[in-house]
Design a protein around this motif. Structure first.
Motif, short mmCIF file in Angstrom:
data_model
loop_
_atom_site.label_atom_id
_atom_site.label_comp_id
_atom_site.label_asym_id
_atom_site.label_seq_id
_atom_site.Cartn_x
_atom_site.Cartn_y
_atom_site.Cartn_z
N LEU A 173 0.83 -0.99 0.08
CA LEU A 173 0.06 0.18 0.01
C LEU A 173 0.82 1.24 0.05
O LEU A 173 1.97 1.13 0.67
CB LEU A 173 -0.88 0.10 1.13
CG LEU A 173 -1.63 -1.18 1.50
CD1 LEU A 173 -2.43 -1.14 2.94
CD2 LEU A 173 -3.06 -1.16 0.32
N ASN A 174 0.43 2.46 -0.47
CA ASN A 174 1.06 3.36 -0.71
C ASN A 174 0.26 4.66 -0.71
O ASN A 174 -0.58 5.05 -1.69
CB ASN A 174 2.19 3.69 -1.88
CG ASN A 174 2.73 4.95 -2.24
OD1 ASN A 174 3.11 5.33 -3.51
ND2 ASN A 174 3.45 5.41 -1.02
N TYR A 189 -9.34 2.37 4.78
CA TYR A 189 -8.46 1.62 5.42
C TYR A 189 -9.21 0.70 6.72
O TYR A 189 -8.82 -0.54 7.08
CB TYR A 189 -7.38 2.60 6.24
CG TYR A 189 -6.07 2.73 5.43
CD1 TYR A 189 -5.70 1.81 4.37
CD2 TYR A 189 -5.45 3.84 5.43
CE1 TYR A 189 -4.58 2.13 3.60
CE2 TYR A 189 -4.27 4.13 4.32
CZ TYR A 189 -3.98 3.41 3.60
OH TYR A 189 -3.06 3.67 2.87
N SER A 206 3.25 -1.18 4.27
CA SER A 206 2.59 0.34 4.03
C SER A 206 3.69 1.00 3.59
O SER A 206 4.60 1.51 4.58
CB SER A 206 1.95 0.57 5.26
OG SER A 206 1.25 1.87 4.90
N GLU A 208 4.92 4.85 3.58
CA GLU A 208 4.35 5.99 3.92
C GLU A 208 5.50 7.02 3.90
O GLU A 208 5.43 8.14 4.64
CB GLU A 208 3.98 5.87 5.36
CG GLU A 208 2.80 4.81 5.42
CD GLU A 208 2.19 4.62 6.72
OE1 GLU A 208 2.36 5.56 7.73
OE2 GLU A 208 1.60 3.64 7.08
N SER A 222 -1.96 6.33 9.35
CA SER A 222 -0.71 5.55 9.40
C SER A 222 -1.53 3.83 9.80
O SER A 222 -2.24 3.99 10.69
CB SER A 222 0.18 5.80 10.36
OG SER A 222 1.37 4.67 10.53
N LEU A 223 -1.00 2.95 8.88
CA LEU A 223 -1.29 1.59 9.34
C LEU A 223 -0.84 1.14 10.81
O LEU A 223 -1.32 0.12 11.16
CB LEU A 223 -1.07 0.74 8.15
CG LEU A 223 -1.71 0.67 7.04
CD1 LEU A 223 -1.51 -0.30 6.18
CD2 LEU A 223 -3.23 1.02 7.11
N LEU A 233 2.53 -6.22 9.89
CA LEU A 233 2.74 -4.99 9.12
C LEU A 233 4.14 -4.63 9.16
O LEU A 233 4.91 -4.59 9.84
CB LEU A 233 2.06 -3.93 10.16
CG LEU A 233 2.08 -2.45 9.45
CD1 LEU A 233 1.61 -2.36 7.90
CD2 LEU A 233 1.59 -1.44 10.62
N LEU A 235 6.17 -1.29 7.97
CA LEU A 235 6.05 0.14 7.75
C LEU A 235 7.27 0.60 6.98
O LEU A 235 8.47 0.36 7.52
CB LEU A 235 5.94 0.77 8.95
CG LEU A 235 5.75 2.50 8.83
CD1 LEU A 235 4.30 2.87 8.24
CD2 LEU A 235 6.31 3.40 10.12
#
Length: 394
Positions: A173-174, A189, A206, A208, A222-223, A233, A235
């Motif tokens: 994801l972006n 989300y 993710s 970010e 933010s995830l 996850l 990041l």
């Protein structure tokens, strides 16, 4: 060349990031005396803030010349954790933070861990080209997540969940997104995370990296804010875009327990560690004044509006308003030209460097990317040249 030498098949599947090819061509034309305006490369035109540079200089003078831990120095990992807590209220263990030589390295590590023949990895399309390149390198099947203009270039939870099957290993994801500038809202989300409860074996990466470049009151989601997926996850973030530090090659990632040591072993086998003085500069970036960040974001906002207004005044062009990052992704189907042909002609004939949409994925046809991380004066000059070019062909 020795025709007997042969690499394994994966190397023949590696793609490229064409922004660097366009940069090289623009540089070559400039060396020939051409006046080239580069709206192709995604790089802030601001210098790295002085207090960050001075921190690196001081570290060198103080003797920070040797190896550091493969995961990064503890004071920097602690600074990253504190920054994420300050901005998102996310509790992050510094021992789950890894300092990387740029953002791409986290992509490389995550995709390498999850990708293999027979597996599938979902990635944004149009999206950063290295996602697909690395997926294909591993032998995994790349599955595009459509990033649609009609959705404001935001990801759709329903569409992502519909693409997951028993072969899915990783979702990339972006947001804010490159190349489209779209921002995925919290409601999407929320729906995605709820749906992922039925897919416990699917990891999420993710990206970010543009999380502090948002406009019009948009807030980054933010995830890390979703504890129910923290155990799977990854990041990705860093300093390049927010602090104008692209050439410092400095990023970070947050890993779940089960993957952190695997990422550490990759570091030991590949890059050993990030250079020491850059890590002290990164501490200064996170813990020092954020005034330069606010000033750069404000300047990007002015340029963003000028870019969109100018694009929408061009014949055959329509541009959605990007809500994040520093890219516009205008629809150029009305010009009657293919995207890469138009991008090439704009560079060779009009002296304006852009990137054709297909360089960002199979769904990028009909669009080109412009970076407004350039001066307002240069953006306005570029738009004038584009207008003259298109009017001449209308």
């Amino acid at each position: 060349m020795n025709d007997m030498l042969k690499t394994f098949d994966g190397f023949d599947r590696i793609g490229e990031e064409n922004a660097f090819a366009v940069l090289a061509r623009a540089t070559a034309l400039a060396a020939q005396g051409r006046d080239i305006i580069n709206l192709g490369i995604g790089q802030p035109d601001f210098p790295t803030p002085e207090h960050i540079v001075e921190a690196a200089v001081k570290a060198l003078r103080d003797g920070a010349h040797g190896y550091t831990p493969a995961t990064g120095i503890l004071p920097l990992r602690e600074a990253v954790a504190m920054d994420l807590d300050r901005r998102y209220g996310a509790t992050v263990d510094p021992d789950r933070v890894m300092i990387m030589p740029g953002g791409k390295v986290t992509m490389f590590a995550a995709i390498l861990m999850m990708g293999e023949p027979g597996s599938e990895i979902l990635y944004p399309d149009p999206g950063f080209p290295i996602y697909r390149s690395m997926i294909e390198f591993t032998g995994a099947t790349p599955v595009p997540i459509p990033i649609r203009e009609k959705n404001g270039f935001a990801a759709s939870a329903e569409e992502i969940l519909s693409l997951i099957n028993a072969k899915t290993r990783l979702i990339i994801l972006n947001s804010p997104g490159n190349p489209c500038g779209g921002v995925t809202p919290k409601a999407e989300y929320d729906a995605l995370v709820a749906g992922l409860a039925d897919c416990p074996d699917v990891a999420i990466m993710s990206d970010e990296i543009y999380d502090q470049l948002l406009y019009e009151g948009e807030a980054h989601v933010s995830l890390l804010s979703y504890p129910e997926i923290r155990d799977r996850l990854i990041l990705l973030n860093g300093w390049s875009k927010t602090y104008a530090m692209t050439g410092w090659r400095l990023g970070y990632s947050v890993w779940p327990d089960g993957l952190y040591d695997k990422a550490r072993k990759l570091a030991v086998n590949c890059w050993s560690c990030v250079n020491a003085p850059a890590q002290y500069a990164a501490i200064a970036a996170l813990t020092g004044t954020q005034d330069d960040v606010a000033q750069m974001r404000s300047a990007f906002d002015v340029r963003r509006r000028a870019t969109v207004d100018g694009l929408n005044a061009l014949p055959g062009v329509s541009a959605a308003v990007p809500k994040g990052a520093f890219y516009a992704f205008p629809n150029i189907t009305g010009t009657g030209m293919k995207a890469k042909a138009l991008s090439s002609a704009l560079l060779e004939e009009a002296g304006v460097a852009t990137i054709g949409g297909p360089d960002f994925g199979i769904l990028g046809e009909g669009f080109i990317r412009l970076s407004y991380a350039n001066s307002l004066e240069n953006i306005e000059r570029a738009l004038d040249r584009m207008r003259a070019f298109l009017e001449e062909r209308a």
